[in-house]
Design a protein around this motif. Structure first.
Motif, PDB file in Angstrom:
ATOM      1  N   VAL A   1     -45.795 -26.814 -71.990  1.00 50.20           N
ATOM      2  CA  VAL A   1     -44.633 -27.078 -72.851  1.00 50.20           C
ATOM      3  C   VAL A   1     -44.534 -26.027 -73.947  1.00 50.20           C
ATOM      4  O   VAL A   1     -43.453 -25.479 -74.204  1.00 50.20           O
ATOM      5  N   THR A   2     -45.648 -25.731 -74.607  1.00 53.83           N
ATOM      6  CA  THR A   2     -45.612 -24.737 -75.675  1.00 53.83           C
ATOM      7  C   THR A   2     -45.393 -23.332 -75.133  1.00 53.83           C
ATOM      8  O   THR A   2     -44.736 -22.505 -75.778  1.00 53.83           O
ATOM      9  N   ALA A   3     -45.920 -23.060 -73.926  1.00 51.49           N
ATOM     10  CA  ALA A   3     -45.781 -21.722 -73.343  1.00 51.49           C
ATOM     11  C   ALA A   3     -44.341 -21.441 -72.935  1.00 51.49           C
ATOM     12  O   ALA A   3     -43.810 -20.360 -73.200  1.00 51.49           O
TER      13      ALA A   3
ATOM     14  N   SER B   1     -39.536 -29.191 -69.970  1.00 49.55           N
ATOM     15  CA  SER B   1     -40.514 -29.601 -70.983  1.00 49.55           C
ATOM     16  C   SER B   1     -40.737 -31.106 -70.944  1.00 49.55           C
ATOM     17  O   SER B   1     -41.876 -31.585 -71.034  1.00 49.55           O
ATOM     18  N   GLY B   2     -39.651 -31.866 -70.818  1.00 50.40           N
ATOM     19  CA  GLY B   2     -39.769 -33.320 -70.758  1.00 50.40           C
ATOM     20  C   GLY B   2     -40.554 -33.783 -69.546  1.00 50.40           C
ATOM     21  O   GLY B   2     -41.346 -34.730 -69.632  1.00 50.40           O
TER      22      GLY B   2
ATOM     23  N   VAL C   1     -44.220 -33.222 -70.271  1.00 51.28           N
ATOM     24  CA  VAL C   1     -44.724 -34.243 -71.199  1.00 51.28           C
ATOM     25  C   VAL C   1     -44.927 -35.568 -70.467  1.00 51.28           C
ATOM     26  O   VAL C   1     -45.919 -36.272 -70.696  1.00 51.28           O
ATOM     27  N   TYR C   2     -44.011 -35.917 -69.581  1.00 50.04           N
ATOM     28  CA  TYR C   2     -44.148 -37.164 -68.808  1.00 50.04           C
ATOM     29  C   TYR C   2     -45.419 -37.130 -67.964  1.00 50.04           C
ATOM     30  O   TYR C   2     -46.175 -38.115 -67.914  1.00 50.04           O
ATOM     31  N   ILE C   3     -45.671 -36.005 -67.301  1.00 48.16           N
ATOM     32  CA  ILE C   3     -46.885 -35.875 -66.484  1.00 48.16           C
ATOM     33  C   ILE C   3     -48.127 -36.000 -67.369  1.00 48.16           C
ATOM     34  O   ILE C   3     -49.101 -36.661 -66.999  1.00 48.16           O
ATOM     35  N   ALA C   4     -48.071 -35.373 -68.546  1.00 41.67           N
ATOM     36  CA  ALA C   4     -49.208 -35.471 -69.465  1.00 41.67           C
ATOM     37  C   ALA C   4     -49.455 -36.919 -69.874  1.00 41.67           C
ATOM     38  O   ALA C   4     -50.603 -37.378 -69.918  1.00 41.67           O
ATOM     39  N   PHE C   5     -48.373 -37.671 -70.152  1.00 38.30           N
ATOM     40  CA  PHE C   5     -48.523 -39.068 -70.537  1.00 38.30           C
ATOM     41  C   PHE C   5     -49.111 -39.906 -69.415  1.00 38.30           C
ATOM     42  O   PHE C   5     -49.841 -40.868 -69.651  1.00 38.30           O
ATOM     43  N   ARG C   6     -48.796 -39.554 -68.190  1.00 36.73           N
ATOM     44  CA  ARG C   6     -49.345 -40.300 -67.055  1.00 36.73           C
ATOM     45  C   ARG C   6     -50.866 -40.213 -67.015  1.00 36.73           C
ATOM     46  O   ARG C   6     -51.548 -41.142 -66.587  1.00 36.73           O
TER      47      ARG C   6
END
Length: 546
Positions: free
Chosen positions: A480-482, A527-528, A531-536
């Motif tokens: 996301v930051t990259a 990006s969203g 983030v969703y994958i990270a939350f999983r």
């Protein structure tokens, strides 16, 4: 001995990596600031910085936007964190989602959206003018501070809300029994307990505010800061002054590091401990207090996410070239598909390659930092603070200074962009891996070694599978930051290596808001999804975003 050899190799590899891609560029910037354009040693650059009113104003403006953005982020983030952690707020998860949307959207997208609404010909400003209400356009310092406060408040909100949720309720109940009013309990009990989280969130807001290039460039209209001055000196077609640009870069680094040390000093002087037992219970407000709490929380959340909303709406507006027309259509997306597809591919390719490097190196280094408590790991941990606090514009200029001549010339290639993103975001993966590993006992790895595994085999077969969720989540957050990186890419790109943030910035400067909005929407969608994958994998732990 095998264990010593393995971790020694990791230590040597890490220091070599930092030396080539961090310490050498930073050192080159430092040395370049002491040389004139002919390569002669001089203090003239610093004398010019101290004597010229132009640079005085830029430094003062940088501090103003830094502390102004910090104050706005602290105010909005602390209010939202307190309301959501202490009161029953309907749709609180939705509000947190709005904060995350504000966090993952590039700051200059916020600048663009506010220009659309409150610029010289903005929708809201024009509508108010039609009914006889005149307001000034949003350009200048006020506009910059509004964008920074609404962009960076999630840093404070996410950190403070987690800390407030762990404050021991017994302390507040005891204060209530001693006659303290709710406001007194808040400022004398609750917020001192979460001061480290407040200062850490404020640190992030301050560093990002003084490092941001796009927002002052788009909204400033003559309100220059150090980042814009450095870029102007570097990129000027006539009168380019690399030495002065590196001097300003050194000043930016010094300002960032001073604030980091100040934050750490204040945090250590104001430490209050709780046992995280008897956690607070959310209060269900009634009457006007309930309405006021909901209004404040939703107003902050919606205003922070407004750039996302505006970008999505305007990406579907009918356009005739750069001019908007009434109605909706897909012309902007069609233009991207047929004319700017290479830009999307560049961003995805560069970000994925950078993240692969970040995950591979960050995992190994994170294990080393977490499992070995030595002077060497302490020095490494301190060294990883450098890319964390260095503004992107400084990294870009540093890489140009190092890799533009000599045995390895990377200027104008995709490699230099990938490496700059890699070194800037590597600390995130190192800290994510180290945090995940500290929750796992080293005894399992030691048992595998006692059964005949080498340290590397034990690490690969025992440790890695246990921290895979943290690795994947850290990789997604690094992605996301990259993919949203603008400052360093704006210095390093050439025609064939343009990325989405750079193209969006250039489209906004050209007045092509429709295509910029469509590309921004694509960037936000990607990006969203990350983030969703990270939350999983994180179990929806919003604080892990930081």
């Amino acid at each position: 001995m095998s264990r010593l050899n393995f971790w020694s190799a990791v230590a040597i590899f890490t220091w070599l990596l930092l030396a080539i891609f961090l310490l050498l560029p930073v050192g080159t910037v430092l040395l370049s600031s002491f040389h004139d354009p002919n390569g002669q040693f001089t203090l003239a650059n610093y004398a010019a910085f101290l004597s010229e009113p132009r640079f005085h104003r830029a430094l003062l403006n940088t501090l103003v936007v830094g502390f102004g953005g910090l104050a706005g982020a602290l105010l909005l983030g602390a209010i939202m964190a307190f309301c959501i952690s202490r009161f029953v707020i309907f749709g609180s998860k939705f509000v947190s989602l709005l904060a995350i949307l504000a966090l993952v959207s590039p700051p200059f997208i916020g600048a663009y959206s506010w220009i659309v609404l409150f610029g010289a010909g903005g929708l809201v400003r024009t509508g108010l003018r039609d009914v006889g209400i005149m307001i000034p356009p949003i350009y200048g310092l006020i506009g910059i501070l509004i964008v920074f406060a609404l962009k960076f408040y999630p840093y404070v909100y996410l950190m403070v809300s987690g800390a407030l949720a762990n404050v021991n309720r017994s302390l507040e109940e005891a204060a209530e029994g001693l006659g303290l009013t709710p406001w007194q309990r808040t400022f004398k009990i609750s917020f001192p307990m979460v001061f480290p989280a407040l200062s850490a969130g404020g640190l992030l807001a301050f560093i990002h505010a003084i490092a941001d290039f796009g927002t002052p460039r788009l909204l400033g209209r003559g309100y220059n800061v150090l980042a814009t001055e450095a870029f102007t000196l570097y990129s000027a077609e006539v009168g380019s002054n690399m030495s002065m640009a590196t001097t300003i870069s050194v000043v930016l680094i010094i300002v960032s590091m001073l604030f980091v040390f100040l934050q750490r000093y204040m945090s250590r002087r104001n430490v209050y401990h709780g046992n995280m037992i008897n956690k607070p219970i959310k209060i269900k407000l009634k009457g006007w207090r309930n309405v006021a709490a909901h209004t404040v929380v939703y107003l902050i959340g919606l205003l922070g996410a407004l750039p996302v909303i505006i970008s999505i709406i305007y990406s579907f507006r009918l356009t005739n070239g750069p001019v908007f027309q009434s109605g909706f259509g897909l012309q902007s997306y069609t233009r991207i598909l047929f004319n700017l597809g290479d830009v999307v591919r560049n961003s995805l390719t560069f970000s994925v390659m950078a993240v692969i490097l970040i995950v591979l190196v960050g995992t190994i280094v994170g294990v080393y930092v977490a499992r070995r408590t030595t002077l060497n790991t302490s020095l490494l941990d301190a060294a990883f603070m450098i890319p964390f606090v260095m503004p992107g514009i400084v990294i870009g200029i540093a890489y140009i200074a190092v890799f533009n001549t000599g045995p390895v010339i990377l200027t104008g290639t995709a490699t230099i962009i990938i490496l700059s993103v890699f070194i800037r975001r590597l600390p995130y993966a190192v800290r994510t891996t180290a945090s995940a590993l500290r929750q796992i006992s080293p005894s399992m790895e030691e048992a595998a070694i006692s059964l005949g595994y080498s340290p590397f085999q034990a690490f690969l077969r025992i440790t890695v599978p246990l921290i895979v969720p943290g690795i994947i989540a850290g990789g997604m957050l690094s992605f996301v930051t990259a993919i949203n990186e603008l400052s360093s890419s704006l210095v390093l790109y050439v025609g064939s290596t343009v990325t989405m943030p750079v193209r969006i910035y250039l489209l906004i400067l050209d007045g092509d808001f429709g295509t910029a909005a469509a590309m921004a929407s694509i960037l936000l969608l990607v990006s969203g999804l990350a983030v969703y994958i990270a939350f999983r994998f994180l179990g929806r732990n919003e604080q892990a975003l930081l």
